[in-house]
Design an enzyme around this catalytic site. Sequence first.
Site, PDB file in Angstrom:
ATOM      1  N   ARG A  93      -4.009 -27.897  30.158  1.00  0.00           N
ATOM      2  CA  ARG A  93      -4.016 -27.832  28.620  1.00  0.00           C
ATOM      3  C   ARG A  93      -2.615 -28.287  28.213  1.00  0.00           C
ATOM      4  O   ARG A  93      -1.606 -28.392  28.779  1.00  0.00           O
ATOM      5  CB  ARG A  93      -3.933 -26.154  28.259  1.00  0.00           C
ATOM      6  CG  ARG A  93      -3.738 -26.186  26.604  1.00  0.00           C
ATOM      7  CD  ARG A  93      -2.699 -25.186  26.234  1.00  0.00           C
ATOM      8  NE  ARG A  93      -2.491 -25.046  24.996  1.00  0.00           N
ATOM      9  CZ  ARG A  93      -1.565 -24.329  24.375  1.00  0.00           C
ATOM     10  NH1 ARG A  93      -0.505 -23.719  25.310  1.00  0.00           N
ATOM     11  NH2 ARG A  93      -1.254 -24.255  23.116  1.00  0.00           N
ATOM     12  N   ASN A 127      -2.259 -23.663  32.093  1.00  0.00           N
ATOM     13  CA  ASN A 127      -1.600 -23.887  30.982  1.00  0.00           C
ATOM     14  C   ASN A 127      -0.088 -23.733  31.344  1.00  0.00           C
ATOM     15  O   ASN A 127       0.389 -22.614  31.412  1.00  0.00           O
ATOM     16  CB  ASN A 127      -2.092 -22.954  30.072  1.00  0.00           C
ATOM     17  CG  ASN A 127      -1.547 -22.919  28.696  1.00  0.00           C
ATOM     18  OD1 ASN A 127      -0.471 -23.696  28.408  1.00  0.00           O
ATOM     19  ND2 ASN A 127      -1.560 -22.151  27.740  1.00  0.00           N
ATOM     20  N   HIS A 172      -4.185 -25.539  18.111  1.00  0.00           N
ATOM     21  CA  HIS A 172      -5.406 -24.453  18.534  1.00  0.00           C
ATOM     22  C   HIS A 172      -6.825 -25.665  18.749  1.00  0.00           C
ATOM     23  O   HIS A 172      -7.808 -24.880  18.628  1.00  0.00           O
ATOM     24  CB  HIS A 172      -5.762 -23.608  17.820  1.00  0.00           C
ATOM     25  CG  HIS A 172      -4.367 -22.571  17.421  1.00  0.00           C
ATOM     26  ND1 HIS A 172      -3.953 -22.061  16.340  1.00  0.00           N
ATOM     27  CD2 HIS A 172      -3.594 -21.956  18.651  1.00  0.00           C
ATOM     28  CE1 HIS A 172      -2.760 -21.239  16.624  1.00  0.00           C
ATOM     29  NE2 HIS A 172      -2.571 -21.281  17.978  1.00  0.00           N
ATOM     30  N   ARG A 193       6.514 -17.309  12.667  1.00  0.00           N
ATOM     31  CA  ARG A 193       6.822 -18.555  11.903  1.00  0.00           C
ATOM     32  C   ARG A 193       6.446 -18.421  10.678  1.00  0.00           C
ATOM     33  O   ARG A 193       5.457 -17.798  10.136  1.00  0.00           O
ATOM     34  CB  ARG A 193       5.667 -19.601  12.841  1.00  0.00           C
ATOM     35  CG  ARG A 193       5.819 -19.896  14.098  1.00  0.00           C
ATOM     36  CD  ARG A 193       5.099 -21.058  14.431  1.00  0.00           C
ATOM     37  NE  ARG A 193       5.036 -21.209  16.042  1.00  0.00           N
ATOM     38  CZ  ARG A 193       3.857 -21.366  16.475  1.00  0.00           C
ATOM     39  NH1 ARG A 193       2.736 -21.418  15.840  1.00  0.00           N
ATOM     40  NH2 ARG A 193       3.885 -21.127  17.919  1.00  0.00           N
ATOM     41  N   GLU A 240     -10.432 -20.682  25.392  1.00  0.00           N
ATOM     42  CA  GLU A 240      -9.937 -21.916  25.699  1.00  0.00           C
ATOM     43  C   GLU A 240      -9.994 -22.548  27.106  1.00  0.00           C
ATOM     44  O   GLU A 240     -10.227 -23.775  27.362  1.00  0.00           O
ATOM     45  CB  GLU A 240      -8.542 -22.215  25.178  1.00  0.00           C
ATOM     46  CG  GLU A 240      -8.456 -21.904  23.648  1.00  0.00           C
ATOM     47  CD  GLU A 240      -6.970 -21.314  23.283  1.00  0.00           C
ATOM     48  OE1 GLU A 240      -6.749 -20.161  23.156  1.00  0.00           O
ATOM     49  OE2 GLU A 240      -6.431 -22.238  22.645  1.00  0.00           O
TER      50      GLU A 240
END
Length: 397
Positions: free
Chosen positions: A91, A7, A180, A241, A384
């Site tokens: 990823r 990743n 996601h 965020r 993941e």
Amino acid sequence: MNILVINCGSSSLKYQLINMNNEDVLASGLVERIGIEGSVLTQKVEGRDKYIVETPMENHNVAIKLVLDALIDEKNGVIKSMDEIKAVGHRIVHGGEKYTKSAIVTEEVINDIREASKLAPLHNPAHIMGIEACQKLMPSVPMVVVFDTAFHQTMPEKAFMYGLPYELYEKHHIRKYGFHGTSHKYVSAKVAEVMGKDIKDLKIVTCHLGNGSSVSAVKDGKCYDTSMGFTPLEGLVMGTRCGNIDPTVVTFLINELNYTASEVDTLMNKQSGVYGISGVSSDFRDIEAAAKEGNKRAQLALDMFRYRVSQYIGSYAASMGGIDVVVFTAGVGENSASERETICENLGFMGIELDKEKNKVRGEIAEISTANSKVKVFIIPTNEELMIAKDTLALIK
Ligand code: ADP
């Protein structure tokens, strides 16, 4: 058979080497500060001390080379040679509209990821650097890309379109994509497995609550809607965020308060959310502690976060015509009993009833609703990396 999962960010890189015969993680690691002073690689192997390499890393080629060296290091490594890496799974944040599933890396695929960089300018260029560095160092090893957006490509048009002129979608692909996806896919499949049901018979709401957070509606085993949008900014109030706001706030900041577009971008992505509201931290542990001590803004940040998550779950009941199961995952979802408790309390009207004793659990698969609860509630730790490794293995076979 070992799969290396990578990743790759612009200045950092996470990796795991997974033995797919038993799904054991042989080693995991993090490289930080690539291209800046103070580069460091930290590798973890169960039962051993951390292996730390501090050395300048001017670019991703150097970083990946150090990862491979760490994996085959005589004393600190876990494999004898690079030949023991069967494939690499990368990823990728944004696959645009083209990728509905994972893909073997070809020149065309790399060009598509480059094309989608417009939609993910911080992430996709870094992913390409990671792929190209691996190709250089392991030219004969097959590579696979797994997209965060792919799982959400099944959303119906009415869910993914914005109420903007249609031409903006046609010409510039402005629409909801969702992120996601690898996590939502993994936990929705896992909860069906744990419940002993066919995923096609379940209406599932998956809540990935971490630093970045999103909620998805999964119907017939496919994503029906999700809270993140064109970028990961839409939806929930997150760590830093802002999530949904009236878009006019943006033009107001620019026209009336003299912000530049990039300052607004930074404000909404890095200075907002529970961090901006509480003024304490973006970390839910700190905010929960401050709220307990009576900090009103910390309490407000938590109230807002919980309110918005409950709203999304409720709205997805309307989208799917009901819900059978709610899943909590990621840092906050797996670990914070108080966030889960309050969110579920807000949803009592739907017949969601949490078992407070069972809810005390952290970071493991657990059913946390009462036997009478009309809607089941589960904690499913996300994975993941394993999902990426599984997709990689399936494609190279
Ligand atoms: P990301 O991958 O988006 O960076 P994670 O899924 O790792 O994030 O989640 C990080 C968040 O999880 C942090 O805000 C952290 O505070 C929160 N978290 C971890 N443990 C707990 C806990 N015990 N209680 C509350 N929040 C927690």
